[in-house]
Design a protein around this motif. Sequence first.
Motif, PDB file in Angstrom:
ATOM      1  N   GLU A   1      -1.126   3.806   2.694  1.00 37.38           N
ATOM      2  CA  GLU A   1      -2.246   3.732   1.755  1.00 37.38           C
ATOM      3  C   GLU A   1      -1.761   4.260   0.414  1.00 37.38           C
ATOM      4  N   GLY A   2      -1.375   3.336  -0.457  1.00 35.23           N
ATOM      5  CA  GLY A   2      -0.741   3.683  -1.720  1.00 35.23           C
ATOM      6  C   GLY A   2       0.707   3.254  -1.681  1.00 35.23           C
ATOM      7  N   CYS A   3       1.118   2.544  -2.709  1.00 39.94           N
ATOM      8  CA  CYS A   3       2.473   1.982  -2.705  1.00 39.94           C
ATOM      9  C   CYS A   3       3.473   2.818  -3.493  1.00 39.94           C
ATOM     10  N   THR A   4       3.023   3.887  -4.127  1.00 38.50           N
ATOM     11  CA  THR A   4       3.933   4.698  -4.935  1.00 38.50           C
ATOM     12  C   THR A   4       4.066   6.128  -4.431  1.00 38.50           C
ATOM     13  N   SER A   5       3.123   6.591  -3.633  1.00 40.03           N
ATOM     14  CA  SER A   5       3.158   7.980  -3.166  1.00 40.03           C
ATOM     15  C   SER A   5       4.090   8.124  -1.964  1.00 40.03           C
ATOM     16  N   GLN A   6       4.611   9.346  -1.773  1.00 38.78           N
ATOM     17  CA  GLN A   6       5.466   9.623  -0.626  1.00 38.78           C
ATOM     18  C   GLN A   6       4.635   9.688   0.647  1.00 38.78           C
ATOM     19  N   VAL A   7       5.253   9.245   1.750  1.00 38.08           N
ATOM     20  CA  VAL A   7       4.549   9.191   3.028  1.00 38.08           C
ATOM     21  C   VAL A   7       4.817  10.469   3.809  1.00 38.08           C
ATOM     22  N   THR A   8       3.778  11.203   4.116  1.00 34.69           N
ATOM     23  CA  THR A   8       3.904  12.417   4.932  1.00 34.69           C
ATOM     24  C   THR A   8       3.281  12.228   6.317  1.00 34.69           C
ATOM     25  N   LYS A   9       2.431  11.207   6.458  1.00 36.03           N
ATOM     26  CA  LYS A   9       1.857  10.851   7.750  1.00 36.03           C
ATOM     27  C   LYS A   9       2.000   9.350   7.917  1.00 36.03           C
ATOM     28  N   CYS A  10       2.489   8.915   9.064  1.00 37.63           N
ATOM     29  CA  CYS A  10       2.783   7.492   9.198  1.00 37.63           C
ATOM     30  C   CYS A  10       2.569   7.001  10.624  1.00 37.63           C
ATOM     31  N   HIS A  11       2.244   5.712  10.708  1.00 37.55           N
ATOM     32  CA  HIS A  11       2.187   4.992  11.971  1.00 37.55           C
ATOM     33  C   HIS A  11       3.381   4.044  12.010  1.00 37.55           C
ATOM     34  N   GLN A  12       4.140   4.093  13.084  1.00 38.66           N
ATOM     35  CA  GLN A  12       5.294   3.223  13.266  1.00 38.66           C
ATOM     36  C   GLN A  12       5.053   2.366  14.508  1.00 38.66           C
TER      37      GLN A  12
ATOM     38  N   LEU B   1       1.532  -5.608 -17.720  1.00 35.13           N
ATOM     39  CA  LEU B   1       2.562  -4.643 -17.313  1.00 35.13           C
ATOM     40  C   LEU B   1       2.147  -3.899 -16.044  1.00 35.13           C
ATOM     41  N   PHE B   2       0.851  -3.641 -15.902  1.00 32.41           N
ATOM     42  CA  PHE B   2       0.348  -2.969 -14.704  1.00 32.41           C
ATOM     43  C   PHE B   2       0.425  -3.886 -13.492  1.00 32.41           C
ATOM     44  N   LEU B   3       0.186  -5.184 -13.689  1.00 35.96           N
ATOM     45  CA  LEU B   3       0.170  -6.136 -12.581  1.00 35.96           C
ATOM     46  C   LEU B   3       1.570  -6.487 -12.082  1.00 35.96           C
ATOM     47  N   ILE B   4       2.587  -6.317 -12.927  1.00 34.80           N
ATOM     48  CA  ILE B   4       3.951  -6.704 -12.517  1.00 34.80           C
ATOM     49  C   ILE B   4       4.390  -5.987 -11.243  1.00 34.80           C
ATOM     50  N   PRO B   5       4.338  -4.643 -11.166  1.00 35.16           N
ATOM     51  CA  PRO B   5       4.804  -3.993  -9.923  1.00 35.16           C
ATOM     52  C   PRO B   5       3.819  -4.094  -8.763  1.00 35.16           C
ATOM     53  N   PHE B   6       2.520  -4.265  -9.061  1.00 39.19           N
ATOM     54  CA  PHE B   6       1.526  -4.225  -8.001  1.00 39.19           C
ATOM     55  C   PHE B   6       1.141  -5.603  -7.463  1.00 39.19           C
ATOM     56  N   VAL B   7       1.304  -6.649  -8.269  1.00 39.91           N
ATOM     57  CA  VAL B   7       0.898  -7.987  -7.828  1.00 39.91           C
ATOM     58  C   VAL B   7       2.018  -9.003  -7.992  1.00 39.91           C
ATOM     59  N   VAL B   8       2.582  -9.098  -9.203  1.00 38.70           N
ATOM     60  CA  VAL B   8       3.555 -10.151  -9.504  1.00 38.70           C
ATOM     61  C   VAL B   8       4.815 -10.007  -8.660  1.00 38.70           C
ATOM     62  N   ASP B   9       5.428  -8.838  -8.709  1.00 37.62           N
ATOM     63  CA  ASP B   9       6.683  -8.630  -7.977  1.00 37.62           C
ATOM     64  C   ASP B   9       6.504  -8.775  -6.467  1.00 37.62           C
ATOM     65  N   PRO B  10       5.473  -8.140  -5.851  1.00 38.63           N
ATOM     66  CA  PRO B  10       5.275  -8.341  -4.403  1.00 38.63           C
ATOM     67  C   PRO B  10       4.986  -9.792  -4.039  1.00 38.63           C
ATOM     68  N   ALA B  11       4.227 -10.496  -4.881  1.00 37.86           N
ATOM     69  CA  ALA B  11       3.915 -11.901  -4.584  1.00 37.86           C
ATOM     70  C   ALA B  11       5.175 -12.761  -4.621  1.00 37.86           C
ATOM     71  N   ILE B  12       6.023 -12.531  -5.614  1.00 39.24           N
ATOM     72  CA  ILE B  12       7.280 -13.285  -5.696  1.00 39.24           C
ATOM     73  C   ILE B  12       8.165 -12.972  -4.491  1.00 39.24           C
TER      74      ILE B  12
ATOM     75  N   LEU C   1      -0.552 -14.715  -7.731  1.00 38.83           N
ATOM     76  CA  LEU C   1       0.580 -14.758  -8.657  1.00 38.83           C
ATOM     77  C   LEU C   1       0.224 -15.531  -9.917  1.00 38.83           C
ATOM     78  N   ILE C   2      -0.387 -16.699  -9.749  1.00 40.27           N
ATOM     79  CA  ILE C   2      -0.736 -17.535 -10.905  1.00 40.27           C
ATOM     80  C   ILE C   2      -1.770 -16.846 -11.787  1.00 40.27           C
ATOM     81  N   LEU C   3      -2.814 -16.293 -11.167  1.00 34.79           N
ATOM     82  CA  LEU C   3      -3.868 -15.645 -11.944  1.00 34.79           C
ATOM     83  C   LEU C   3      -3.359 -14.409 -12.669  1.00 34.79           C
ATOM     84  N   SER C   4      -2.524 -13.612 -11.996  1.00 34.49           N
ATOM     85  CA  SER C   4      -2.030 -12.377 -12.619  1.00 34.49           C
ATOM     86  C   SER C   4      -1.095 -12.667 -13.787  1.00 34.49           C
ATOM     87  N   ILE C   5      -0.462 -13.836 -13.793  1.00 34.60           N
ATOM     88  CA  ILE C   5       0.395 -14.208 -14.916  1.00 34.60           C
ATOM     89  C   ILE C   5      -0.400 -14.947 -15.991  1.00 34.60           C
TER      90      ILE C   5
END
Length: 225
Positions: free
Chosen positions: A81-92, A35-46, A176-180
Amino acid sequence: MDKNVPKLISIVETAKFYASLCLGTVAFVSVFAFLFLIPFVVDPAISSLMANYETEAVTCVATHHIYAEGLRNCSWASCREGCTSQVTKCHQILVNYSRLPFREYKSKAILDWDVAHTRLLVNAEGCGYPPSVNCTEFAQQYGYESAGTPFPCYYSKVYPDTVVARYSWDDTLRQLILSIAIPNLLFATSIAILSYWYCPGCGRTCNKYMHHFPHVDEEDDDEVY
Protein backbone atom coordinates in the motif's frame (compact mmCIF):
# COMPACT_ATOMS: atom_id res chain seq x y z
CA MET A 1 -18.32 58.27 -29.89
CA ASP A 2 -20.68 56.08 -27.86
CA LYS A 3 -20.13 56.47 -24.12
CA ASN A 4 -20.62 52.71 -23.66
CA VAL A 5 -17.61 51.86 -25.84
CA PRO A 6 -14.92 52.64 -23.18
CA LYS A 7 -16.91 50.68 -20.61
CA LEU A 8 -17.21 47.73 -23.01
CA ILE A 9 -13.47 47.86 -23.73
CA SER A 10 -12.76 47.88 -20.00
CA ILE A 11 -14.97 44.81 -19.48
CA VAL A 12 -13.26 42.99 -22.35
CA GLU A 13 -9.80 43.80 -21.01
CA THR A 14 -10.78 42.65 -17.51
CA ALA A 15 -12.21 39.41 -18.89
CA LYS A 16 -9.04 38.89 -20.93
CA PHE A 17 -6.89 39.45 -17.84
CA TYR A 18 -8.74 36.86 -15.76
CA ALA A 19 -8.88 34.45 -18.70
CA SER A 20 -5.11 34.82 -19.11
CA LEU A 21 -4.63 34.19 -15.42
CA CYS A 22 -6.71 31.01 -15.63
CA LEU A 23 -4.90 29.82 -18.75
CA GLY A 24 -1.51 30.44 -17.14
CA THR A 25 -2.61 28.47 -14.07
CA VAL A 26 -3.86 25.61 -16.24
CA ALA A 27 -0.54 25.48 -18.14
CA PHE A 28 1.44 25.54 -14.88
CA VAL A 29 -0.67 22.84 -13.23
CA SER A 30 -0.60 20.68 -16.39
CA VAL A 31 3.19 20.53 -16.32
CA PHE A 32 3.30 19.42 -12.69
CA ALA A 33 0.41 16.99 -13.23
CA PHE A 34 2.27 15.35 -16.11
CA LEU A 35 5.49 15.12 -14.07
CA PHE A 36 3.49 13.58 -11.22
CA LEU A 37 1.82 11.04 -13.54
CA ILE A 38 5.10 9.83 -15.11
CA PRO A 39 6.26 7.65 -12.17
CA PHE A 40 2.78 6.70 -10.96
CA VAL A 41 0.90 6.02 -14.21
CA VAL A 42 2.96 6.47 -17.39
CA ASP A 43 6.03 4.44 -16.47
CA PRO A 44 4.11 1.51 -14.87
CA ALA A 45 1.70 1.41 -17.82
CA ILE A 46 4.55 1.27 -20.34
CA SER A 47 6.27 -1.45 -18.29
CA SER A 48 3.03 -3.45 -18.16
CA LEU A 49 2.51 -3.22 -21.91
CA MET A 50 6.13 -4.19 -22.59
CA ALA A 51 5.78 -7.20 -20.25
CA ASN A 52 3.00 -8.41 -22.58
CA TYR A 53 0.71 -10.00 -20.02
CA GLU A 54 -1.72 -12.66 -21.14
CA THR A 55 -5.02 -10.89 -21.73
CA GLU A 56 -7.15 -13.92 -20.82
CA ALA A 57 -7.04 -15.11 -17.22
CA VAL A 58 -5.27 -18.43 -16.68
CA THR A 59 -5.45 -20.78 -13.69
CA CYS A 60 -3.46 -20.16 -10.51
CA VAL A 61 -3.38 -21.77 -7.10
CA ALA A 62 -1.61 -20.40 -4.02
CA THR A 63 0.89 -22.83 -2.53
CA HIS A 64 2.52 -20.76 0.19
CA HIS A 65 1.63 -17.63 2.18
CA ILE A 66 3.94 -15.87 4.60
CA TYR A 67 3.16 -12.79 6.66
CA ALA A 68 6.41 -11.11 7.73
CA GLU A 69 7.48 -7.98 9.57
CA GLY A 70 10.72 -6.00 9.41
CA LEU A 71 12.77 -4.67 6.54
CA ARG A 72 15.06 -7.71 6.56
CA ASN A 73 12.16 -10.14 6.20
CA CYS A 74 10.31 -8.07 3.60
CA SER A 75 12.76 -8.16 0.72
CA TRP A 76 9.72 -8.50 -1.55
CA ALA A 77 5.97 -8.27 -1.12
CA SER A 78 2.99 -9.51 -3.07
CA CYS A 79 1.13 -6.33 -2.17
CA ARG A 80 2.22 -2.89 -0.99
CA GLU A 81 0.00 0.00 0.00
CA GLY A 82 2.08 2.85 -1.38
CA CYS A 83 4.66 2.58 -4.11
CA THR A 84 7.37 4.78 -2.59
CA SER A 85 7.40 3.93 1.12
CA GLN A 86 9.56 1.20 2.66
CA VAL A 87 7.82 -2.08 3.47
CA THR A 88 7.93 -3.10 7.13
CA LYS A 89 4.95 -5.48 7.00
CA CYS A 90 4.37 -7.72 4.01
CA HIS A 91 2.42 -10.63 2.60
CA GLN A 92 4.41 -13.04 0.43
CA ILE A 93 2.29 -15.39 -1.65
CA LEU A 94 3.71 -18.09 -3.92
CA VAL A 95 1.62 -19.74 -6.62
CA ASN A 96 1.60 -22.41 -9.27
CA TYR A 97 -0.01 -21.52 -12.56
CA SER A 98 -1.15 -23.33 -15.66
CA ARG A 99 -1.61 -21.67 -19.03
CA LEU A 100 -5.00 -23.33 -19.18
CA PRO A 101 -7.66 -20.57 -19.29
CA PHE A 102 -9.43 -20.22 -15.96
CA ARG A 103 -12.83 -20.68 -17.60
CA GLU A 104 -11.79 -24.19 -18.66
CA TYR A 105 -10.03 -25.47 -15.54
CA LYS A 106 -13.11 -27.23 -14.10
CA SER A 107 -13.18 -29.57 -17.08
CA LYS A 108 -9.70 -30.86 -16.17
CA ALA A 109 -9.47 -33.50 -13.47
CA ILE A 110 -5.73 -32.92 -13.02
CA LEU A 111 -3.90 -29.71 -13.83
CA ASP A 112 -0.35 -29.68 -15.17
CA TRP A 113 1.41 -26.64 -13.74
CA ASP A 114 3.58 -24.76 -16.24
CA VAL A 115 5.38 -22.73 -13.56
CA ALA A 116 5.61 -23.63 -9.87
CA HIS A 117 6.32 -21.62 -6.72
CA THR A 118 6.53 -18.20 -8.34
CA ARG A 119 5.65 -14.86 -6.78
CA LEU A 120 2.13 -13.47 -7.04
CA LEU A 121 1.75 -9.68 -7.24
CA VAL A 122 -1.43 -7.72 -6.68
CA ASN A 123 -0.97 -5.93 -10.03
CA ALA A 124 1.72 -5.19 -12.58
CA GLU A 125 3.37 -2.66 -10.23
CA GLY A 126 3.00 -4.82 -7.13
CA CYS A 127 1.65 -1.82 -5.25
CA GLY A 128 -1.10 0.77 -5.17
CA TYR A 129 -3.15 3.03 -2.98
CA PRO A 130 -6.42 2.51 -1.11
CA PRO A 131 -9.19 1.93 -1.91
CA SER A 132 -8.12 0.28 -5.19
CA VAL A 133 -5.40 -1.71 -3.37
CA ASN A 134 -6.04 -3.14 0.08
CA CYS A 135 -3.35 -5.62 1.06
CA THR A 136 -5.34 -7.12 3.94
CA GLU A 137 -8.24 -7.98 1.64
CA PHE A 138 -5.79 -9.20 -1.01
CA ALA A 139 -4.15 -11.60 1.47
CA GLN A 140 -7.53 -12.90 2.64
CA GLN A 141 -8.64 -13.47 -0.94
CA TYR A 142 -5.54 -15.31 -2.16
CA GLY A 143 -3.77 -16.50 0.99
CA TYR A 144 -4.66 -17.82 4.43
CA GLU A 145 -7.55 -20.30 4.18
CA SER A 146 -7.99 -19.56 0.47
CA ALA A 147 -4.65 -21.17 -0.39
CA GLY A 148 -5.17 -24.21 -2.59
CA THR A 149 -8.28 -22.85 -4.28
CA PRO A 150 -7.80 -22.12 -8.02
CA PHE A 151 -8.30 -18.49 -9.05
CA PRO A 152 -7.78 -16.41 -12.22
CA CYS A 153 -4.42 -14.75 -12.75
CA TYR A 154 -2.29 -13.28 -15.54
CA TYR A 155 1.29 -14.16 -16.45
CA SER A 156 3.83 -12.20 -18.45
CA LYS A 157 4.82 -13.67 -21.81
CA VAL A 158 8.13 -11.82 -21.59
CA TYR A 159 8.85 -12.72 -17.95
CA PRO A 160 7.04 -16.03 -17.34
CA ASP A 161 7.86 -15.98 -13.62
CA THR A 162 5.84 -12.79 -13.16
CA VAL A 163 2.21 -13.40 -12.21
CA VAL A 164 -0.38 -10.77 -11.28
CA ALA A 165 -3.85 -11.07 -9.82
CA ARG A 166 -5.28 -8.06 -11.69
CA TYR A 167 -4.65 -6.92 -15.23
CA SER A 168 -6.56 -5.31 -18.10
CA TRP A 169 -4.83 -4.42 -21.35
CA ASP A 170 -7.62 -2.01 -22.30
CA ASP A 171 -7.54 -0.16 -18.98
CA THR A 172 -3.74 0.03 -19.03
CA LEU A 173 -3.68 1.48 -22.54
CA ARG A 174 -6.51 3.90 -21.71
CA GLN A 175 -4.72 5.18 -18.61
CA LEU A 176 -1.50 5.65 -20.60
CA ILE A 177 -3.19 7.62 -23.38
CA LEU A 178 -5.22 9.81 -21.03
CA SER A 179 -2.29 10.54 -18.70
CA ILE A 180 -0.21 11.70 -21.67
CA ALA A 181 -2.87 13.38 -23.81
CA ILE A 182 -4.86 15.41 -21.26
CA PRO A 183 -2.02 17.34 -19.51
CA ASN A 184 -0.17 17.98 -22.78
CA LEU A 185 -3.33 19.04 -24.61
CA LEU A 186 -4.28 21.48 -21.83
CA PHE A 187 -0.74 22.87 -21.76
CA ALA A 188 -0.52 23.28 -25.55
CA THR A 189 -3.97 24.89 -25.79
CA SER A 190 -3.28 27.35 -22.97
CA ILE A 191 0.11 28.38 -24.37
CA ALA A 192 -1.31 28.72 -27.89
CA ILE A 193 -4.07 31.10 -26.75
CA LEU A 194 -1.73 33.16 -24.59
CA SER A 195 0.79 33.39 -27.43
CA TYR A 196 -1.88 34.58 -29.84
CA TRP A 197 -3.03 37.26 -27.40
CA TYR A 198 0.31 38.58 -26.22
CA CYS A 199 2.81 37.74 -28.95
CA PRO A 200 2.41 40.22 -31.85
CA GLY A 201 4.43 38.05 -34.19
CA CYS A 202 2.17 35.06 -33.56
CA GLY A 203 -0.92 37.06 -34.42
CA ARG A 204 0.61 38.33 -37.68
CA THR A 205 1.68 34.83 -38.60
CA CYS A 206 -1.85 33.51 -38.11
CA ASN A 207 -3.38 36.35 -40.11
CA LYS A 208 -0.90 35.72 -42.92
CA TYR A 209 -2.48 32.36 -43.65
CA MET A 210 -6.08 33.53 -43.30
CA HIS A 211 -8.08 34.30 -46.43
CA HIS A 212 -9.22 37.94 -46.48
CA PHE A 213 -12.34 38.89 -48.40
CA PRO A 214 -12.60 42.40 -49.89
CA HIS A 215 -14.68 44.95 -48.04
CA VAL A 216 -17.97 46.12 -49.47
CA ASP A 217 -16.55 49.63 -50.07
CA GLU A 218 -13.69 48.24 -52.11
CA GLU A 219 -16.10 46.26 -54.29
CA ASP A 220 -18.22 49.37 -54.88
CA ASP A 221 -15.15 51.40 -55.90
CA ASP A 222 -14.16 48.73 -58.41
CA GLU A 223 -17.60 48.87 -59.99
CA VAL A 224 -17.46 52.67 -60.31
CA TYR A 225 -14.19 52.60 -62.17
